[in-house]
Design an enzyme around this catalytic site. Structure first.
Site, PDB file in Angstrom:
ATOM      1  N   LYS A  91      -7.704   1.619  -3.105  1.00 17.01           N
ATOM      2  CA  LYS A  91      -7.359   1.159  -1.740  1.00 17.01           C
ATOM      3  C   LYS A  91      -7.520   2.292  -0.713  1.00 17.01           C
ATOM      4  O   LYS A  91      -8.153   2.120   0.329  1.00 17.01           O
ATOM      5  CB  LYS A  91      -5.914   0.643  -1.752  1.00 17.01           C
ATOM      6  CG  LYS A  91      -5.276   0.417  -0.410  1.00 17.01           C
ATOM      7  CD  LYS A  91      -5.695  -0.865   0.227  1.00 17.01           C
ATOM      8  CE  LYS A  91      -5.098  -0.990   1.620  1.00 17.01           C
ATOM      9  NZ  LYS A  91      -5.605  -2.126   2.353  1.00 17.01           N
ATOM     10  N   THR A  97       0.868  -1.183   0.000  1.00 17.04           N
ATOM     11  CA  THR A  97       0.000   0.000   0.000  1.00 17.04           C
ATOM     12  C   THR A  97       0.901   1.227   0.000  1.00 17.04           C
ATOM     13  O   THR A  97       1.626   1.465   0.984  1.00 17.04           O
ATOM     14  CB  THR A  97      -0.890   0.027   1.256  1.00 17.04           C
ATOM     15  OG1 THR A  97      -1.686  -1.149   1.271  1.00 17.04           O
ATOM     16  CG2 THR A  97      -1.808   1.248   1.238  1.00 17.04           C
ATOM     17  N   LYS A 124      -1.780   5.136   8.632  1.00 17.51           N
ATOM     18  CA  LYS A 124      -0.954   5.222   7.410  1.00 17.51           C
ATOM     19  C   LYS A 124      -1.848   5.440   6.191  1.00 17.51           C
ATOM     20  O   LYS A 124      -1.603   6.315   5.365  1.00 17.51           O
ATOM     21  CB  LYS A 124      -0.140   3.929   7.248  1.00 17.51           C
ATOM     22  CG  LYS A 124       0.618   3.869   5.930  1.00 17.51           C
ATOM     23  CD  LYS A 124       1.169   2.481   5.611  1.00 17.51           C
ATOM     24  CE  LYS A 124       1.620   2.428   4.159  1.00 17.51           C
ATOM     25  NZ  LYS A 124       2.028   1.108   3.699  1.00 17.51           N
TER      26      LYS A 124
HETATM   27  P1  NAD Z   1       5.873  -5.721   7.397  1.00 17.25           P
HETATM   28  O1  NAD Z   1       6.628  -4.559   7.928  1.00 17.25           O
HETATM   29  O2  NAD Z   1       5.522  -6.849   8.288  1.00 17.25           O
HETATM   30  O3  NAD Z   1       6.684  -6.345   6.138  1.00 17.25           O
HETATM   31  C1  NAD Z   1       7.458  -5.610   5.236  1.00 17.25           C
HETATM   32  C2  NAD Z   1       8.711  -6.441   4.945  1.00 17.25           C
HETATM   33  O4  NAD Z   1       9.473  -5.769   3.937  1.00 17.25           O
HETATM   34  C3  NAD Z   1       9.620  -6.599   6.162  1.00 17.25           C
HETATM   35  O5  NAD Z   1       9.829  -7.978   6.417  1.00 17.25           O
HETATM   36  C4  NAD Z   1      10.913  -5.890   5.750  1.00 17.25           C
HETATM   37  O6  NAD Z   1      12.080  -6.513   6.250  1.00 17.25           O
HETATM   38  C5  NAD Z   1      10.843  -6.002   4.233  1.00 17.25           C
HETATM   39  N1  NAD Z   1      11.669  -5.024   3.527  1.00 17.25           N
HETATM   40  C6  NAD Z   1      11.749  -3.695   3.742  1.00 17.25           C
HETATM   41  N2  NAD Z   1      12.621  -3.142   2.857  1.00 17.25           N
HETATM   42  C7  NAD Z   1      13.085  -4.155   2.091  1.00 17.25           C
HETATM   43  C8  NAD Z   1      14.018  -4.228   1.009  1.00 17.25           C
HETATM   44  N3  NAD Z   1      14.649  -3.141   0.566  1.00 17.25           N
HETATM   45  N4  NAD Z   1      14.268  -5.434   0.449  1.00 17.25           N
HETATM   46  C9  NAD Z   1      13.638  -6.544   0.909  1.00 17.25           C
HETATM   47  N5  NAD Z   1      12.752  -6.549   1.935  1.00 17.25           N
HETATM   48  C10 NAD Z   1      12.493  -5.361   2.513  1.00 17.25           C
HETATM   49  O7  NAD Z   1       4.565  -5.107   6.720  1.00 17.25           O
HETATM   50  P2  NAD Z   1       3.212  -5.885   6.303  1.00 17.25           P
HETATM   51  O8  NAD Z   1       2.240  -5.827   7.407  1.00 17.25           O
HETATM   52  O9  NAD Z   1       3.584  -7.210   5.701  1.00 17.25           O
HETATM   53  O10 NAD Z   1       2.672  -4.874   5.177  1.00 17.25           O
HETATM   54  C11 NAD Z   1       3.234  -4.827   3.882  1.00 17.25           C
HETATM   55  C12 NAD Z   1       2.421  -3.892   3.027  1.00 17.25           C
HETATM   56  O11 NAD Z   1       1.065  -4.370   2.969  1.00 17.25           O
HETATM   57  C13 NAD Z   1       2.338  -2.466   3.579  1.00 17.25           C
HETATM   58  O12 NAD Z   1       2.412  -1.568   2.501  1.00 17.25           O
HETATM   59  C14 NAD Z   1       0.986  -2.428   4.276  1.00 17.25           C
HETATM   60  O13 NAD Z   1       0.429  -1.125   4.319  1.00 17.25           O
HETATM   61  C15 NAD Z   1       0.170  -3.347   3.392  1.00 17.25           C
HETATM   62  N6  NAD Z   1      -0.996  -3.998   4.047  1.00 17.25           N
HETATM   63  C16 NAD Z   1      -0.869  -4.530   5.295  1.00 17.25           C
HETATM   64  C17 NAD Z   1      -1.963  -5.147   5.889  1.00 17.25           C
HETATM   65  C18 NAD Z   1      -1.848  -5.772   7.279  1.00 17.25           C
HETATM   66  O14 NAD Z   1      -2.902  -6.082   7.866  1.00 17.25           O
HETATM   67  N7  NAD Z   1      -0.647  -5.993   7.804  1.00 17.25           N
HETATM   68  C19 NAD Z   1      -3.180  -5.214   5.213  1.00 17.25           C
HETATM   69  C20 NAD Z   1      -3.284  -4.685   3.933  1.00 17.25           C
HETATM   70  C21 NAD Z   1      -2.170  -4.079   3.360  1.00 17.25           C
END
Ligand code: NAD
Length: 297
Positions: free
Chosen positions: A169, A94, A244
Site C-alpha cells: 500500500k 492503512t 499520511k
Molecule cells: P475516518 O476517520 O472517517 O474513520 C475512522 C473511524 O474509526 C471513525 O469513525 C472513528 O470514530 C473510528 N474509531 C477511532 N478509534 C476507534 C476505536 N477505538 N473504536 C471504535 N472506533 C474507532 O477514516 P477513513 O477515511 O474511514 O479511513 C480509515 C482508514 O482507511 C485509514 O487508515 C485511512 O488511511 C484508510 N484509507 C482511507 C481512504 C479514504 O479515501 N478515506 C482510502 C484508502 C484507505
C-alpha cells in the site's frame, strides 16, 4: 450465517460494513461515534455497545481505523481478549508496517489467524464494494480472507506474509504521490511555455509521459471529465491522506535503510501544501501550488 464484527465505521468503514450486511452476513458494528453507528444500523448492521460486545461471537472481525496506535490499542485491549479464537481477524486500516507486524505477532501468539489488508480506492469504491485489497497473511489463510473480503472487493491480491499488505500500500501510494507531482510540474511548465494544456494532454497521453495520474486523474481541468480537477478539486483522495501515506513510506524507508529521495521530496511538497490550507482538497490540487497559486484556498 457468517457473523462479522465491524469496528470503525467512518468514511470508508461505513460503506464497507454496509456491503457486508448487503451480502447477507450478520454484522455487529461498533464505532466511538454514535452518528456513525446509527448510519451503519440504517444500512442493516446490528449496533454493539463496545468492541468487546461486537466481537464476542464473531466468525470474522474487520477493523477500519485511523492509524497504527488505534489498531494496536483496539487489538491488544479489546479484540484479542474477547473474540473467539476461531475468529479470522482482518485489519483494513492503512498503518505502519511495524504496527501491522506487531499486531499480527500478538494475534498469532494468542492463537488467532490475522491479515493486514489495506485498500486502494476511496469512499465511492467503499460504497460500491469495488475496493482493491492488498493482503499480508499466512498462505493457508488467504482463501478465508478473500472470501470474507469479497462483498467489499473488486480485486484481492496476497502481497506476502504479515505486513506485506501495508508495504504494498505505501509503496503504491508513494508512486502515486511522486507521479502526480511530476504530471503537475509538466502542466505548470507547459503553461509557462505557452503550450495549451489540453493539447499537451493529447500528446503526453499518447507518448511516454503516459501514466495513471495523467490519463485517469488528470490534474489539469478538462481532458478527464471524472477527475476531481473538474469539480474544484473537491472529493477524491484528500491531500492530508496522501501526506499520511507518504509519511508512512518515509518512516518505513528510514527503518529499512532504503533510499527514497523522490518520496521524501513528495512528502515535503504535500506537507507544504497541507500547511497552506490544501489538506482537505484532492491531492491533484498540488498543481495550484506548482502554478504559484497560493494560498491554496
Ligand atoms: P475516518 O476517520 O472517517 O474513520 C475512522 C473511524 O474509526 C471513525 O469513525 C472513528 O470514530 C473510528 N474509531 C477511532 N478509534 C476507534 C476505536 N477505538 N473504536 C471504535 N472506533 C474507532 O477514516 P477513513 O477515511 O474511514 O479511513 C480509515 C482508514 O482507511 C485509514 O487508515 C485511512 O488511511 C484508510 N484509507 C482511507 C481512504 C479514504 O479515501 N478515506 C482510502 C484508502 C484507505
Amino acid at each position: 450465517m457468517t457473523r462479522v464484527a465491524f469496528i470503525g465505521l467512518g468514511n470508508m468503514g461505513g460503506g464497507m460494513a454496509a456491503n457486508q450486511a448487503k451480502a447477507g452476513r450478520e454484522v455487529m458494528a461498533f464505532d466511538l461515534s454514535a452518528a456513525a453507528l446509527d448510519k451503519a444500523a440504517a444500512a442493516g448492521c446490528g449496533k454493539a455497545g463496545s468492541v468487546a460486545e461486537a466481537v464476542k461471537t464473531a466468525d470474522a472481525v474487520i477493523t477500519m481505523l485511523p492509524a497504527g496506535p488505534h489498531v494496536r490499542q483496539v487489538y491488544a485491549e479489546q479484540i484479542l481478549p474477547n473474540a473467539p479464537k476461531t475468529a479470522l481477524l482482518i485489519d483494513c486500516s492503512t498503518i505502519d508496517v511495524e504496527s501491522a507486524r506487531a499486531v499480527a505477532a500478538q494475534a498469532k501468539a494468542a492463537g488467532f489467524r490475522f491479515a493486514d489488508a489495506p485498500v486502494s480506492g476511496g469512499t465511492a469504491a467503499a460504497e460500491a464494494g469495488t475496493l482493491a485489497f492488498m493482503v499480508g497473511c499466512d498462505e493457508a489463510d488467504f482463501g478465508a480472507v478473500e472470501e470474507t473480503i469479497a462483498p467489499m472487493s473488486r480485486i484481492t491480491i496476497r502481497a506476502g506474509d504479515h505486513g506485506a499488505g501495508q508495504a504494498a500500500k505505501i509503496c503504491n501510494n508513494m508512486v502515486l504521490g511522486i507521479s502526480m507531482i511530476g504530471v503537475c510540474e509538466a502542466f505548470a511548465l507547459a503553461e509557462k511555455l505557452g503550450l495549451d494544456g489540453e493539447r499537451f494532454f493529447e500528446i503526453a497521453s499518447k507518448s511516454s509521459g503516459q501514466c495513471w495520474s495523467l490519463t485517469s486523474y488528470c490534474p489539469w481541468p478538462g481532458p478527464v471529465p471524472t477527475a476531481p480537477s473538474n469539480r474544484g478539486y473537491e472529493g477524491g483522495f484528500a491531500t492530508a491522506m496522501m501526506l499520511k501515506d507518504l509519511k508512512l513510506a518515509q518512516e518505513a524507508a528510514a527503518k529499512a535503510g532504503a533510499a527514497t529521495p523522490l518520496g521524501a521530496t513528495a512528502e515535503g511538497l504535500y506537507a507544504l501544501f497541507d500547511r497552506l490550507g490544501g489538506g482537505g482538497r484532492d491531492f491533484s490540487a498540488i498543481l495550484e501550488l506548482l502554478r504559484g497559486r497560493v494560498p491554496a484556498q
